[in-house]
Enzyme design. Structure first.
Site, PDB file in Angstrom:
ATOM      1  CB  VAL A  26      58.293  81.365  27.191  1.00  0.00           C
ATOM      2  CG1 VAL A  26      57.103  81.354  26.235  1.00  0.00           C
ATOM      3  CG2 VAL A  26      57.867  81.854  28.562  1.00  0.00           C
ATOM      4  N   PRO A 173      53.076  42.049  32.337  1.00  0.00           N
ATOM      5  CG  PRO A 173      54.099  42.838  34.256  1.00  0.00           C
ATOM      6  CD  PRO A 173      53.811  43.216  32.841  1.00  0.00           C
ATOM      7  CG  ASP A 196      48.249  33.556  25.699  1.00  0.00           C
ATOM      8  OD1 ASP A 196      47.600  32.685  25.118  1.00  0.00           O
ATOM      9  OD2 ASP A 196      49.383  33.930  25.348  1.00  0.00           O
ATOM     10  CE  LYS A 218      37.523  29.791  31.332  1.00  0.00           C
ATOM     11  NZ  LYS A 218      36.750  31.029  31.293  1.00  0.00           N
ATOM     12  N   GLY A 249      50.801  37.497  27.176  1.00  0.00           N
ATOM     13  CA  GLY A 249      51.480  37.943  28.397  1.00  0.00           C
ATOM     14  C   GLY A 249      52.851  38.516  28.071  1.00  0.00           C
ATOM     15  N   GLY A 250      53.258  39.525  28.818  1.00  0.00           N
ATOM     16  CA  GLY A 250      54.600  40.082  28.660  1.00  0.00           C
ATOM     17  C   GLY A 250      54.806  40.662  27.285  1.00  0.00           C
ATOM     18  CG  ASP A 251      58.013  41.619  23.775  1.00  0.00           C
ATOM     19  OD1 ASP A 251      57.853  42.822  23.517  1.00  0.00           O
ATOM     20  OD2 ASP A 251      58.390  40.773  22.937  1.00  0.00           O
TER      21      ASP A 251
HETATM   22  N1  SAH Z   1      56.019  36.476  26.791  1.00  0.00           N
HETATM   23  C1  SAH Z   1      56.066  36.383  28.229  1.00  0.00           C
HETATM   24  C2  SAH Z   1      56.662  35.082  28.697  1.00  0.00           C
HETATM   25  C3  SAH Z   1      55.917  33.861  28.245  1.00  0.00           C
HETATM   26  S1  SAH Z   1      56.596  32.365  28.862  1.00  0.00           S
HETATM   27  C4  SAH Z   1      56.827  37.593  28.781  1.00  0.00           C
HETATM   28  O1  SAH Z   1      57.488  38.330  28.033  1.00  0.00           O
HETATM   29  O2  SAH Z   1      56.723  37.839  29.992  1.00  0.00           O
HETATM   30  C5  SAH Z   1      55.664  32.131  30.325  1.00  0.00           C
HETATM   31  C6  SAH Z   1      56.518  32.352  31.547  1.00  0.00           C
HETATM   32  O3  SAH Z   1      56.655  33.737  31.809  1.00  0.00           O
HETATM   33  C7  SAH Z   1      55.915  31.836  32.830  1.00  0.00           C
HETATM   34  O4  SAH Z   1      56.110  30.450  32.974  1.00  0.00           O
HETATM   35  C8  SAH Z   1      56.696  32.608  33.857  1.00  0.00           C
HETATM   36  O5  SAH Z   1      57.994  32.100  33.997  1.00  0.00           O
HETATM   37  C9  SAH Z   1      56.806  33.946  33.183  1.00  0.00           C
HETATM   38  N2  SAH Z   1      55.779  34.898  33.641  1.00  0.00           N
HETATM   39  C10 SAH Z   1      54.906  35.567  32.870  1.00  0.00           C
HETATM   40  N3  SAH Z   1      54.154  36.405  33.604  1.00  0.00           N
HETATM   41  C11 SAH Z   1      54.558  36.257  34.877  1.00  0.00           C
HETATM   42  C12 SAH Z   1      54.175  36.866  36.122  1.00  0.00           C
HETATM   43  N4  SAH Z   1      53.224  37.793  36.194  1.00  0.00           N
HETATM   44  N5  SAH Z   1      54.830  36.483  37.239  1.00  0.00           N
HETATM   45  C13 SAH Z   1      55.808  35.560  37.185  1.00  0.00           C
HETATM   46  N6  SAH Z   1      56.202  34.965  36.053  1.00  0.00           N
HETATM   47  C14 SAH Z   1      55.603  35.308  34.906  1.00  0.00           C
END
Ligand code: SAH
Length: 427
Positions: A26, A173, A196, A218, A249-251
């Protein structure tokens, strides 16, 4: 008869003496919050759990290794009575009562003068829930509120002026569950979202109708022009006093031109915050069951952009050095040049039979994986019609584990994206 409700209050314990009796589970559960509130904690207990001991060793609290005795609660502002000895608990309760020290009790809520609510925190809001006698319900209500605040499903706008500016948010992703909690909250609060082509595009559909969504994919120019148009839009909206999310996308800082945007905004005097994201470089392999490192197999992973051919004079990549590495290579933006890249790696010493996996649109419903070797990868990708965005993973890690979502022989039974949408952690 309905119970008399407790009177809720937030105790400001910083620098104030709090006495905790008992070093068991606790106390272990309650101590972090007391310490986080800055309380000056004295623990009285002959023994303690290893994590309570660690808090004492770290100097976060004072530990008196003995049983409770009369007088321990003198000068305390607040007490937690949680020994395993009911008689000691009762005596301590009586002392607390006599000295007007509010006290919670682990063994007897009825004789306690205070109750601990189920608590959680989300972005500066403390949620505390009391239901009287149903701690599970308290926890469930707390979870519902904290989760709702975090993911924006509970609409509670801030009334303090939001700072206008741009948040550069890494969206992960593609799977909408793989954005960070902070990113999701900023999206829910945004006036304008500039998105993006990559990343969690499904999240755009959930935005309330008043949010203006600018689809950067676009913008009908070449790449450089598009980037300029994006920067211009970010600056214009922020200067108009809107909160802007730039969803990437991603980082944002992994091949994402994140710093270019930060610099442009800084030059224009627009405040920017950056929210890291889960990069596709690690998460897309993981989504199909490929670990980028594995004990005894790969002690390094290297993330490389394949957007320029190895013999391109503008390339900053030392492909020859990469060919000498034994660990994992993760290539982004490499689908078009995979043949030249594989050939270069083989020529400089990477074995032709090295396993390769190529994953298109990982973590989304369109996810597809192709397995090959360094020698066969380019042809396999062409035959399967793999198109960007795709991740190429090169190395023995490709074949170490059971695989999800694989199209080839020995495919796992799990569908696309399996293993990526599991339950979120609780509060
Ligand atoms: N900043 C992003 C990468 C940007 S460069 C990150 O950290 O993920 C763009 C590339 O990321 C794409 O051409 C591909 O190689 C990869 N990518 C991003 N998302 C993806 C996904 N869902 N599946 C496969 N490849 C991916």
């Amino acid at each position: 008869m309905p119970e008399t409700p407790a009177y809720p209050v937030g105790l400001r314990l910083a620098g104030r003496r709090v006495v905790v009796l008992g070093g068991g589970s606790v106390s272990q559960r309650r101590l972090p919050a007391l310490l986080a509130a800055g309380a000056d904690v004295t623990l009285v207990a002959p023994e303690a759990t290893p994590s309570v001991e660690a808090m004492a060793e770290a100097g976060e609290l004072t530990w008196e290794r003995r049983r409770y005795r009369e007088g321990d609660l003198a000068d305390a502002w607040y007490a937690l009575i949680a020994t395993d000895d009911p008689a000691a608990n009762a005596a301590a309760s009586a002392e607390a009562e006599a000295h007007r020290v509010w006290a919670v009790r682990s063994d007897d809520a009825e004789s306690a003068t205070a109750w601990t609510p189920a608590t959680g925190r989300s972005e500066g809001v403390t949620v505390a829930v009391l239901t009287g006698r149903d701690p599970r319900r308290s926890a469930a209500v707390r979870d519902a509120i904290v989760e709702g605040l975090r993911d924006g499903t509970l609409s509670a706008p801030r009334h303090r002026a939001r700072t206008a500016g741009v948040a550069l948010v890494g969206g992960g992703p593609g799977d909408p569950d793989l954005i960070t909690v902070r990113g999701r909250r900023l999206l829910a609060e945004a006036d304008v979202v500039i998105a993006d082509r990559l990343g969690p595009r499904d999240l755009l559909d959930e935005l309330p109708p008043h949010v203006e969504v600018v689809d950067a994919a676009k913008i009908p120019y070449g790449r450089a022009m598009a980037q300029e148009a994006i920067n211009e839009a970010l600056i214009r909206h922020a200067k108009a006093g809107r909160s802007v999310v730039r969803l990437k996308g991603g980082d944002p800082y992994v091949f994402g031109r994140g710093m270019e945007e930060v610099q442009q905004l800084a030059d224009a005097g627009v405040p920017v915050t950056v929210v890291p994201g889960i990069t596709s470089a690690v998460s897309v392999p993981a989504a199909v069951g490929i670990p980028v490192t594995h004990r005894g197999v790969a002690h390094e992973f290297t993330v490389v952009s394949g957007h320029l051919a190895p013999d391109d004079p503008r390339s900053l990549v030392d492909w020859e050095a990469l060919a000498h590495l034994r660990g994992t290579l993760v290539l982004l933006m490499a689908v078009e040049r995979l043949g030249a890249i594989a050939e270069t790696l083989i020529r400089h010493g990477r074995p032709a039979g090295t396993p390769v996996a190529v994953v298109q649109e990982g973590t989304t419903a369109a996810e597809r994986t192709v397995d090959a070797t360094l020698a066969t990868a380019a042809r396999a990708v062409e035959e399967a019609g793999i198109r960007p965005p795709a991740i190429v993973v090169i190395g023995e890690v490709v074949s170490v584990g059971p695989r999800a979502g694989t199209a080839g022989p020995g495919a796992g039974t799990a569908g696309p994206g399996a293993g990526t949408s599991g339950a979120d952690a609780g509060a």
